[in-house]
Motif scaffolding. Sequence first.
Motif, short mmCIF file in Angstrom:
data_model
loop_
_atom_site.label_atom_id
_atom_site.label_comp_id
_atom_site.label_asym_id
_atom_site.label_seq_id
_atom_site.Cartn_x
_atom_site.Cartn_y
_atom_site.Cartn_z
N LYS A 1 -11.39 65.22 51.29
CA LYS A 1 -11.03 66.74 51.46
C LYS A 1 -9.40 66.96 51.90
O LYS A 1 -8.96 67.81 51.98
CB LYS A 1 -11.90 67.50 52.86
N GLU A 2 -8.88 65.77 51.78
CA GLU A 2 -7.38 65.60 51.80
C GLU A 2 -6.84 64.74 50.82
O GLU A 2 -6.17 63.72 51.16
CB GLU A 2 -7.14 65.14 53.23
N CYS A 3 -7.08 65.00 49.69
CA CYS A 3 -6.51 64.29 48.48
C CYS A 3 -6.06 64.90 47.45
O CYS A 3 -6.67 66.03 47.07
CB CYS A 3 -7.83 63.44 48.23
N ILE A 4 -5.15 64.44 46.49
CA ILE A 4 -5.17 65.18 45.16
C ILE A 4 -6.22 65.11 44.04
O ILE A 4 -7.08 64.22 44.45
CB ILE A 4 -3.64 64.51 44.76
N GLU A 5 -6.14 65.66 43.25
CA GLU A 5 -7.33 65.83 42.40
C GLU A 5 -7.41 64.46 41.25
O GLU A 5 -8.48 64.66 40.70
CB GLU A 5 -7.31 67.27 41.50
N SER A 6 -6.32 64.01 40.87
CA SER A 6 -6.37 62.98 40.05
C SER A 6 -5.33 61.91 40.27
O SER A 6 -4.24 62.24 40.98
CB SER A 6 -6.10 63.67 38.60
N ASN B 1 15.50 72.85 49.51
CA ASN B 1 14.01 72.64 49.32
C ASN B 1 13.61 71.33 49.12
O ASN B 1 12.87 70.84 48.48
CB ASN B 1 13.68 73.68 48.14
N PRO B 2 13.90 70.48 50.25
CA PRO B 2 13.53 69.03 50.01
C PRO B 2 12.03 69.01 49.96
O PRO B 2 11.21 69.63 50.74
CB PRO B 2 14.43 68.45 51.24
N LEU B 3 11.51 67.72 49.35
CA LEU B 3 10.01 67.54 49.47
C LEU B 3 9.54 66.87 50.71
O LEU B 3 8.61 66.77 51.07
CB LEU B 3 9.66 66.45 48.26
N ASP C 1 -3.03 54.93 52.57
CA ASP C 1 -2.92 55.79 53.83
C ASP C 1 -1.43 56.34 53.84
O ASP C 1 -1.26 57.34 54.44
CB ASP C 1 -3.01 54.65 54.91
N VAL C 2 -0.46 55.50 53.41
CA VAL C 2 0.87 56.18 53.06
C VAL C 2 0.82 57.60 52.32
O VAL C 2 1.34 58.77 52.68
CB VAL C 2 1.85 55.44 52.52
N LEU C 3 0.06 57.43 51.49
CA LEU C 3 0.08 58.90 50.40
C LEU C 3 -0.79 60.06 50.97
O LEU C 3 -0.18 61.14 51.18
CB LEU C 3 -0.35 58.69 48.95
N HIS C 4 -1.69 59.48 51.84
CA HIS C 4 -2.42 60.41 52.65
C HIS C 4 -1.61 61.04 53.83
O HIS C 4 -1.57 62.36 54.19
CB HIS C 4 -3.76 59.79 53.11
N ASP C 5 -0.68 60.12 54.46
CA ASP C 5 0.10 60.65 55.48
C ASP C 5 0.96 61.68 55.11
O ASP C 5 1.56 62.77 55.46
CB ASP C 5 0.86 59.68 56.09
N ILE C 6 1.66 61.44 53.85
CA ILE C 6 2.69 62.36 53.17
C ILE C 6 1.77 63.56 52.80
O ILE C 6 2.68 64.59 52.95
CB ILE C 6 3.37 61.76 51.75
N PHE D 1 3.47 66.87 54.58
CA PHE D 1 4.30 67.87 53.70
C PHE D 1 3.49 68.40 52.76
O PHE D 1 3.99 69.22 51.54
CB PHE D 1 5.13 66.81 52.75
N LYS D 2 2.19 68.46 52.89
CA LYS D 2 1.21 69.33 51.90
C LYS D 2 1.14 68.62 50.62
O LYS D 2 1.67 67.21 50.33
CB LYS D 2 1.39 70.89 51.89
N ALA D 3 0.79 69.41 49.56
CA ALA D 3 0.57 68.94 48.32
C ALA D 3 1.91 68.91 47.52
O ALA D 3 2.09 68.23 46.39
CB ALA D 3 -0.33 69.64 47.45
#
Length: 417
Positions: free
Chosen positions: A274-279, A362-364, A56-61, A65-67
């Motif tokens: 649909k809101e997740c990184i590929e790997s 250009n912070p993440l 959930d934390v990573l999904h919130d990020i 902040f997008k990918a």
Amino acid sequence: MNQFLYQTYADLGTTTEALEGEEFQYFSEFHKFWEQYHKEILNPQIDENQCALVADVLHDIFIKFKAKPFYELYNTYSLKTEEICKIRYFSANQDFRGTRDFENLFEKYREDPSIFDIKNINQNPEDFLKNIGITGLSQNDKRVKYAITASQILINNKIEPYDFLSFCNNDIEEVRNLLIDNRGSGFGNKKTDMFLRDMVVLGVWKKPKNFDKIDVASDINTTKVALRSRILKTDIILISSFLDIFCYQYGLIDQMNALAWRKVWEIWSHKYPKECIESPCLIDYIVYRVIGKDFCKESLCIFECETKKHTFKWHSGRNKTCQICYKNKIKNKAYIIDKILPCTDSEGYIVIEQSIFVSGNNPLLPGIKECPFEVVCQPKGKIFRKLNSPKSISILGQTGWESAKTEIDEGGGGLMS
């Protein structure tokens, strides 16, 4: 005690479990015991409830902040994809402890591309290591072997590193198996996963099959975060490397750490497809570089004024001035009396706000005031434990277990610094 832990004898027996099937005499009675029972004693487990919280934390990020936080790597100086691949291939297997500044290697290539000539590396590995500046680092005997074997893979198959993906039918898992199966190349699981992740993130290889099979490249930082966030748990606190003879603990925790982060990704991708990184491997950068290496370290400094009248907290240990006195236009020195994790203190935001990942160019993660994992780790509560990653002592080499071995009737043994 010394005999049980650190001395061997002729009839003690041999093991082939530790290093690519090679046979070694047991280092000691304890070595034999530890090989047999380390899994049972450590009993590492993946906590799926904690994994769900981290997901959930990573999904919130990802939503906020997008990918970008999952793809940020380093400057490649406009080199061609074929060149990037070659440089990364011949440096990834040498990266024992994050010792290589890869941007520096890209610059070296621009200055002299012949350094990375495949045949030259194969025939003159010592020159290659010298040219990329790592001959002064540890385990040089291994590094020579890795350079020779990695170059021989290419020579045998008549390909360049860039060709690996097409050679393996655009299947990145096949590339992974090819590299790992070539023993002696230095490409174990984590170095291979790191290399393959970079090839996709840097745009060298486009849309490979089975990218989701590549794991987080387990290291000291990703393991530290896994232990402190409790997605990975053990029955006992991890033992010192001085007792982890032939690195059984290190290997087991390394394996379980990768599986724990994979479980996080599986939960995330199932819950938010649909809101997740590929790997899973794309989790690596933010957990390793941002959370583990920058946020999750004792960087909140507690200072005491030279007058002994007050203390204050600051984001940099290089500070020499009492900031309280300075605000009152008085110049006094200050001295560090402690360093703590930012997340364990209400003033931890002092450090987080100053991070290059929060307020740099250009912070993440612009604008955050606390580590995103704080909600999972609960560092201000009683349940939190500041657990550390395991370390390892190599089996071979001048500072390895084999060099430290001694017979019962001879005494001595061990290593010299």
